[in-house]
Design a protein around this motif. Sequence first.
Motif, PDB file in Angstrom:
ATOM      1  N   GLY A  35     -40.715   3.974 -52.852  1.00 55.87           N
ATOM      2  CA  GLY A  35     -40.457   4.174 -51.436  1.00 55.87           C
ATOM      3  C   GLY A  35     -40.014   2.910 -50.732  1.00 55.87           C
ATOM      4  N   TRP A  36     -39.625   3.101 -49.492  1.00 57.79           N
ATOM      5  CA  TRP A  36     -39.287   2.007 -48.591  1.00 57.79           C
ATOM      6  C   TRP A  36     -40.262   2.024 -47.415  1.00 57.79           C
ATOM      7  N   PHE A  37     -40.771   0.860 -47.093  1.00 60.42           N
ATOM      8  CA  PHE A  37     -41.598   0.653 -45.924  1.00 60.42           C
ATOM      9  C   PHE A  37     -40.866  -0.325 -45.012  1.00 60.42           C
ATOM     10  N   ARG A  38     -41.319  -0.427 -43.783  1.00 55.92           N
ATOM     11  CA  ARG A  38     -40.769  -1.438 -42.893  1.00 55.92           C
ATOM     12  C   ARG A  38     -41.875  -1.966 -41.988  1.00 55.92           C
ATOM     13  N   GLN A  39     -41.673  -3.214 -41.569  1.00 58.52           N
ATOM     14  CA  GLN A  39     -42.636  -3.840 -40.683  1.00 58.52           C
ATOM     15  C   GLN A  39     -41.885  -4.620 -39.615  1.00 58.52           C
ATOM     16  N   ALA A  40     -42.021  -4.171 -38.380  1.00 57.29           N
ATOM     17  CA  ALA A  40     -41.422  -4.871 -37.257  1.00 57.29           C
ATOM     18  C   ALA A  40     -42.385  -5.949 -36.771  1.00 57.29           C
ATOM     19  N   SER A  41     -41.851  -6.917 -36.084  1.00 56.15           N
ATOM     20  CA  SER A  41     -42.657  -8.029 -35.604  1.00 56.15           C
ATOM     21  C   SER A  41     -43.788  -7.530 -34.712  1.00 56.15           C
ATOM     22  N   GLY A  42     -45.015  -7.905 -35.049  1.00 58.69           N
ATOM     23  CA  GLY A  42     -46.167  -7.519 -34.253  1.00 58.69           C
ATOM     24  C   GLY A  42     -46.659  -6.106 -34.469  1.00 58.69           C
ATOM     25  N   LYS A  43     -46.069  -5.409 -35.428  1.00 54.21           N
ATOM     26  CA  LYS A  43     -46.460  -4.016 -35.673  1.00 54.21           C
ATOM     27  C   LYS A  43     -46.955  -3.849 -37.107  1.00 54.21           C
ATOM     28  N   GLU A  44     -47.642  -2.737 -37.346  1.00 56.18           N
ATOM     29  CA  GLU A  44     -48.138  -2.461 -38.687  1.00 56.18           C
ATOM     30  C   GLU A  44     -47.011  -1.975 -39.601  1.00 56.18           C
ATOM     31  N   ARG A  45     -47.205  -2.173 -40.887  1.00 57.02           N
ATOM     32  CA  ARG A  45     -46.248  -1.696 -41.871  1.00 57.02           C
ATOM     33  C   ARG A  45     -46.290  -0.168 -41.902  1.00 57.02           C
ATOM     34  N   GLU A  46     -45.122   0.448 -41.951  1.00 58.27           N
ATOM     35  CA  GLU A  46     -45.045   1.906 -41.951  1.00 58.27           C
ATOM     36  C   GLU A  46     -44.106   2.404 -43.035  1.00 58.27           C
ATOM     37  N   ALA A  47     -44.413   3.582 -43.552  1.00 60.37           N
ATOM     38  CA  ALA A  47     -43.569   4.201 -44.575  1.00 60.37           C
ATOM     39  C   ALA A  47     -42.319   4.764 -43.923  1.00 60.37           C
ATOM     40  N   VAL A  48     -41.198   4.596 -44.590  1.00 62.31           N
ATOM     41  CA  VAL A  48     -39.914   5.075 -44.087  1.00 62.31           C
ATOM     42  C   VAL A  48     -39.396   6.240 -44.925  1.00 62.31           C
ATOM     43  N   ALA A  49     -39.382   6.071 -46.242  1.00 66.43           N
ATOM     44  CA  ALA A  49     -38.826   7.099 -47.120  1.00 66.43           C
ATOM     45  C   ALA A  49     -39.460   6.981 -48.494  1.00 66.43           C
ATOM     46  N   GLY A  55     -37.049  13.436 -58.007  1.00 69.81           N
ATOM     47  CA  GLY A  55     -35.996  13.222 -57.027  1.00 69.81           C
ATOM     48  C   GLY A  55     -36.275  13.829 -55.671  1.00 69.81           C
ATOM     49  N   ARG A  56     -37.469  14.391 -55.510  1.00 68.88           N
ATOM     50  CA  ARG A  56     -37.818  14.953 -54.208  1.00 68.88           C
ATOM     51  C   ARG A  56     -38.087  13.824 -53.229  1.00 68.88           C
ATOM     52  N   THR A  57     -37.611  14.019 -52.016  1.00 69.91           N
ATOM     53  CA  THR A  57     -37.683  12.951 -51.016  1.00 69.91           C
ATOM     54  C   THR A  57     -38.487  13.351 -49.799  1.00 69.91           C
ATOM     55  N   ARG A  58     -39.002  12.353 -49.114  1.00 65.55           N
ATOM     56  CA  ARG A  58     -39.684  12.535 -47.842  1.00 65.55           C
ATOM     57  C   ARG A  58     -39.250  11.418 -46.920  1.00 65.55           C
ATOM     58  N   TYR A  59     -39.189  11.719 -45.624  1.00 69.10           N
ATOM     59  CA  TYR A  59     -38.756  10.735 -44.644  1.00 69.10           C
ATOM     60  C   TYR A  59     -39.665  10.738 -43.423  1.00 69.10           C
ATOM     61  N   VAL A  63     -36.341   8.722 -38.874  1.00 68.92           N
ATOM     62  CA  VAL A  63     -35.150   8.350 -39.652  1.00 68.92           C
ATOM     63  C   VAL A  63     -34.493   9.550 -40.322  1.00 68.92           C
ATOM     64  N   LYS A  64     -35.097  10.739 -40.177  1.00 69.48           N
ATOM     65  CA  LYS A  64     -34.510  11.930 -40.801  1.00 69.48           C
ATOM     66  C   LYS A  64     -33.102  12.173 -40.292  1.00 69.48           C
ATOM     67  N   GLY A  65     -32.195  12.446 -41.224  1.00 65.17           N
ATOM     68  CA  GLY A  65     -30.808  12.682 -40.867  1.00 65.17           C
ATOM     69  C   GLY A  65     -29.980  11.414 -40.759  1.00 65.17           C
ATOM     70  N   GLY A  75     -33.065   4.495 -63.252  1.00 67.28           N
ATOM     71  CA  GLY A  75     -34.342   4.229 -62.594  1.00 67.28           C
ATOM     72  C   GLY A  75     -34.593   2.763 -62.351  1.00 67.28           C
ATOM     73  N   ASP A  76     -33.575   1.931 -62.565  1.00 66.49           N
ATOM     74  CA  ASP A  76     -33.748   0.492 -62.407  1.00 66.49           C
ATOM     75  C   ASP A  76     -33.524   0.008 -60.990  1.00 66.49           C
ATOM     76  N   THR A  77     -32.892   0.848 -60.161  1.00 63.46           N
ATOM     77  CA  THR A  77     -32.559   0.416 -58.812  1.00 63.46           C
ATOM     78  C   THR A  77     -32.862   1.517 -57.808  1.00 63.46           C
ATOM     79  N   LEU A  78     -33.488   1.142 -56.728  1.00 64.88           N
ATOM     80  CA  LEU A  78     -33.794   2.047 -55.621  1.00 64.88           C
ATOM     81  C   LEU A  78     -32.893   1.668 -54.456  1.00 64.88           C
ATOM     82  N   TYR A  79     -32.406   2.680 -53.725  1.00 61.93           N
ATOM     83  CA  TYR A  79     -31.507   2.433 -52.608  1.00 61.93           C
ATOM     84  C   TYR A  79     -32.046   3.053 -51.321  1.00 61.93           C
ATOM     85  N   LEU A  80     -31.595   2.499 -50.221  1.00 63.67           N
ATOM     86  CA  LEU A  80     -31.818   3.115 -48.915  1.00 63.67           C
ATOM     87  C   LEU A  80     -30.530   2.972 -48.121  1.00 63.67           C
ATOM     88  N   GLU A  81     -29.847   4.096 -47.943  1.00 61.94           N
ATOM     89  CA  GLU A  81     -28.638   4.126 -47.128  1.00 61.94           C
ATOM     90  C   GLU A  81     -29.072   4.398 -45.697  1.00 61.94           C
TER      91      GLU A  81
END
Length: 122
Positions: A35-49, A55-59, A63-65, A75-81
């Motif tokens: 998965g991908w997580f993100r952390q903005a300045s001063g905020k907690e880390r959150e799951a993105v995707a 191959g089933r995904t969750r968002y 960020v949906k859509g 399986g060697d590389t994960l992407y986030l478009e």
Amino acid sequence: QGDLMESGGGSVETGGSLRLSCAISKYINRIPSMGWFRQASGKEREAVASIDKSGRTRYQDSVKGRFTISRDNTGDTLYLEMDSLKPEDTATYICAICGDDYCVSRYAVHYWGSGTQVTVSS
């Protein structure tokens, strides 16, 4: 070099696109989900995707859509478009490997990358 190495971050204007990549160490054998997580300045880390072995995904709703998670056939590389980026998407984006079926909780993460910065200007 760590077990997970992100690349592709940068600065874009609102509405722009970026593609993040995460190279996965060949020494990691068991990968229930990624998965991908993100952390903005001063905020907690959150799951993105998240993507599981089938191959089933969750968002995250915000960020949906606009974001698409995928992995290459080896399986060697994960992407986030990321499309239609907004200023609120500004954060450090971190890839992860989880021990659960879905990589949506930081408590399920077994491996963390070091992160790549994404900045979206208005």
